[in-house]
Design an enzyme around this catalytic site. Structure first.
Site, mmCIF file in Angstrom:
data_model
loop_
_atom_site.group_PDB
_atom_site.id
_atom_site.type_symbol
_atom_site.label_atom_id
_atom_site.label_comp_id
_atom_site.label_asym_id
_atom_site.label_seq_id
_atom_site.Cartn_x
_atom_site.Cartn_y
_atom_site.Cartn_z
ATOM 1 C CD GLU A 61 8.651 -12.144 -44.323
ATOM 2 O OE1 GLU A 61 9.686 -11.937 -43.654
ATOM 3 O OE2 GLU A 61 7.958 -13.185 -44.223
ATOM 4 C CD GLU A 73 7.072 -13.535 -39.067
ATOM 5 O OE1 GLU A 73 6.977 -14.706 -38.658
ATOM 6 O OE2 GLU A 73 6.814 -13.195 -40.241
#
Length: 489
Positions: free
Chosen positions: A277, A157
């Protein structure tokens, strides 16, 4: 249902774990017989090992030391692990968790025994100024060569580094790191079949996410094999049971995923898209709900939605740890484990077009409470040409499902209806298949998945689907053209 609209990776859905399994020594349980049996039964799959601690880890050969050094930082709970908030970016690299040779061997041997393919997330926050310091990654890759087959990610991220890690790396700098990773792998023929996926974008749906991904793909789209993004339906700290039954919340992933697909089409049209995810709620899920029967509504609907949209792989967070886990701390399977297990037993990778028409609906919102998806079945249980429908009924009333394409086809219908283990309690931590509670025996033997055969005479009135349930209908012998091998068409 005679037209294939998407073909997804046969290993999807797959699983994810955080790299804190090393720090917290969960990795030592990988040889547990019960746990291994549960893992193997979800294969073949990918296992993505990443998360926020991916950017804190260092590989060290011939060491049993777990922490590289002590460090000063503030911490808060996130997804069942400690999330590190650094006071300044100079401290980032000093806050590494050590992964030893022994840890790496345990992880790879587990994946090999379970029949899974490992995807490991490398530390992008090892920096030489503005550039990725790939020395430690190179050491791990060299050690792994001729031993294990591994696939790779780089960073977790990165568009949220300013908030999560106290530092900023531009999309172009992230791209330069991926270019260097590709060069490292190209140095040896051992890695010819290894894939690189990234950049593990989060906050999808926002303008900033779209800009970050666009710039990354322009810089390094040619170096990756798949585009990864992360998505959660809700905030685990504030979400309630009602949110799991809200069709508008379930629908959010459609626009979020479409954003990723649109950017992909413009800058990297030949790359697959992976939901790298995901779970119902971030920050570890919602206690008492994410690990219950109710979570299956969000999970099954998500699988159907993104498959229809052409997302190649979905990786569920998490195999264990946190309220959104598939397996609890005693290695007992939770409802979403059984749902995932049944999905992987029945649902093939060819996605079919379904036209859903609801009669006597009260308003537009009511239609969204019944969701139906269709795939060709997996060949292991049913004959070629068979179709599986999977559905969720969020209504508080029974519905009757009529399948027009079956008229005069002579197909046999098997129902796999999933209901709460505790009757009328959708937050039950157990689940029933056609009225029988699914659980392992005292010897860890799996239960038989017994369908209910639907009598052909009932098709005229429709197949009864009780309120707040989900499940699968297999149309065996449907001879759906799209599901037949070329030799039989």
């Amino acid at each position: 249902m005679n037209r294939v609209i998407q073909t997804v990776d046969p290993l999807s859905p797959s699983l994810a774990l955080n790299q804190n399994i090393i720090q917290q020594r969960w990795i030592d349980h990988f040889k547990n017989v019960k746990f291994m049996k549960l893992a193997r039964s979800l294969g073949p799959s990918y296992l993505r090992v990443g998360g926020i601690t991916a950017d804190e880890i260092t590989f060290v050969m011939n060491s049993e030391t777990r922490m590289k050094k002590s460090y000063s930082c503030s911490e808060r709970k996130l997804s069942g692990r400690k999330k590190t908030i650094f006071s300044n970016k100079e401290k980032v690299e000093n806050a590494s968790i050590v992964m030893t040779e022994g840890d790496w061997k345990k992880l790879n041997e587990f994946c090999s025994s379970a029949g899974w393919k490992l995807i490991f997330d490398l530390n992008l926050l090892k920096r030489n100024g503005s550039r990725w310091n790939y020395t430690n990654a190179q050491q791990l890759i060299k050690f792994t060569e001729n031993r294990y087959h591994v696939n790779w990610e780089l960073g977790n991220e990165p568009n949220s580094y300013p908030h999560n890690m106290g530092t900023t790396i531009s999309p172009e700098q992230v791209g330069e790191g991926f270019k260097q990773l590709r060069k490292l792998l190209q140095a040896s023929p051992w890695w010819e079949s290894s894939v690189i996926v990234g950049p593990d974008l989060n906050h999808v749906g926002s303008l900033n996410a779209a800009k970050f991904l666009s710039r990354f793909l322009k810089a390094a789209g040619h170096t990756i094999d798949g585009i990864t993004y992360h998505q959660y339906d809700m905030n685990g700290n504030v979400a309630e049971l009602a949110d799991f039954l809200n069709p508008h919340i379930l629908h959010r992933i459609r626009s979020q995923t479409q954003q990723i697909l649109d950017v992909r089409s413009k800058y990297a049209p030949d790359k697959s898209v992976w939901l790298g995810e995901t779970a119902s709620a971030y920050d570890g899920g919602v206690k008492g709900v994410s690990n219950s029967f109710a979570d299956g509504f969000t999970w099954l609907d998500k699988l159907g939605t993104v498959a229809q949209m052409g997302v190649d792989v979905v990786m569920r967070q998490s195999l264990f740890e946190g309220s959104y886990a598939l397996i609890d701390k005693h290695f007992d399977p939770l409802p979403d484990y059984w749902l995932t297990f049944l999905y992987k037993q029945l649902v093939g990778n060819k996605v079919l077009k379904v036209t859903q028409i609801e009669i006597n609906k009260k308003n537009d919102n009511e239609e969204k409470k019944v969701r139906i998806y269709a795939h060709c079945t997996k060949d292991v249980r049913y004959s070629k040409g068979s179709v599986v429908l999977y559905f969720i009924n969020l209504k508080n009333t029974t519905i009757y499902l009529s399948i027009n394409s079956l008229k005069n086809r002579g197909a046999v219908i098997d129902m796999y209806l999933l209901t709460p283990g505790e009757k009328r309690n959708i937050t039950s931590k157990s689940i029933r298949l056609n009225g029988v509670t699914l659980k392992l025996s005292s010897t860890n033997t799996f239960p038989r998945l017994r369908p209910t055969r639907i009598d052909e005479s009932k098709l005229k009135l429709g197949i009864k689907i009780p309120s707040f349930t989900y499940g699968f209908l297999v149309l065996s012998g449907a001879n759906a053209y799209a599901c037949l091998p070329m030799t039989l068409k």
